[in-house]
Design a protein around this motif. Structure first.
Motif, mmCIF file in Angstrom:
data_model
loop_
_atom_site.group_PDB
_atom_site.id
_atom_site.type_symbol
_atom_site.label_atom_id
_atom_site.label_comp_id
_atom_site.label_asym_id
_atom_site.label_seq_id
_atom_site.Cartn_x
_atom_site.Cartn_y
_atom_site.Cartn_z
ATOM 1 N N LEU A 49 0.831 -1.214 0.000
ATOM 2 C CA LEU A 49 0.000 0.000 0.000
ATOM 3 C C LEU A 49 0.860 1.258 0.000
ATOM 4 O O LEU A 49 0.548 2.234 -0.681
ATOM 5 N N ARG A 50 1.945 1.240 0.759
ATOM 6 C CA ARG A 50 2.861 2.381 0.790
ATOM 7 C C ARG A 50 3.450 2.632 -0.603
ATOM 8 O O ARG A 50 3.505 3.757 -1.081
ATOM 9 N N GLU A 51 3.867 1.578 -1.279
ATOM 10 C CA GLU A 51 4.420 1.709 -2.627
ATOM 11 C C GLU A 51 3.388 2.249 -3.602
ATOM 12 O O GLU A 51 3.697 3.071 -4.455
ATOM 13 N N ARG A 52 2.166 1.804 -3.471
ATOM 14 C CA ARG A 52 1.101 2.297 -4.365
ATOM 15 C C ARG A 52 0.877 3.785 -4.158
ATOM 16 O O ARG A 52 0.683 4.526 -5.111
ATOM 17 N N GLN A 53 0.907 4.217 -2.896
ATOM 18 C CA GLN A 53 0.723 5.627 -2.597
ATOM 19 C C GLN A 53 1.882 6.459 -3.171
ATOM 20 O O GLN A 53 1.676 7.532 -3.707
ATOM 21 N N GLU A 54 3.095 5.928 -3.061
ATOM 22 C CA GLU A 54 4.278 6.644 -3.552
ATOM 23 C C GLU A 54 4.292 6.751 -5.078
ATOM 24 O O GLU A 54 4.823 7.691 -5.634
ATOM 25 N N ASN A 55 3.692 5.760 -5.744
ATOM 26 C CA ASN A 55 3.731 5.733 -7.218
ATOM 27 C C ASN A 55 2.545 6.422 -7.873
ATOM 28 O O ASN A 55 2.395 6.363 -9.077
ATOM 29 N N ARG A 56 1.741 7.107 -7.113
ATOM 30 C CA ARG A 56 0.591 7.817 -7.699
ATOM 31 C C ARG A 56 0.979 9.160 -8.195
ATOM 32 O O ARG A 56 1.836 9.819 -7.875
#
Length: 56
Positions: A49-56
């Motif tokens: 989830l953290r990675e998804r947030q960073e890649n938005r």
């Protein structure tokens, strides 16, 4: 069951049955122990989830 619809009752029973099957599987205890020990393969949901947030 009161005023629950047939669909609601069926959904609850499916979830209950799934939980019973998972709890009865011996691999469940081993997997939980590996997660608690930090030795389970893969990444945590929090990391994903953290990675998804960073890649938005």
């Amino acid at each position: 069951m009161g005023e629950a619809t047939d669909d609601t009752i069926a959904a609850v029973l499916r979830r209950w049955w799934t939980l019973v099957q998972v709890a009865a599987d011996p691999a469940t205890a081993r997997t939980a122990a590996a997660i608690a020990a930090g030795s389970a393969p893969g990444r945590s949901a929090a990391a994903v989830l953290r990675e998804r947030q960073e890649n938005r």
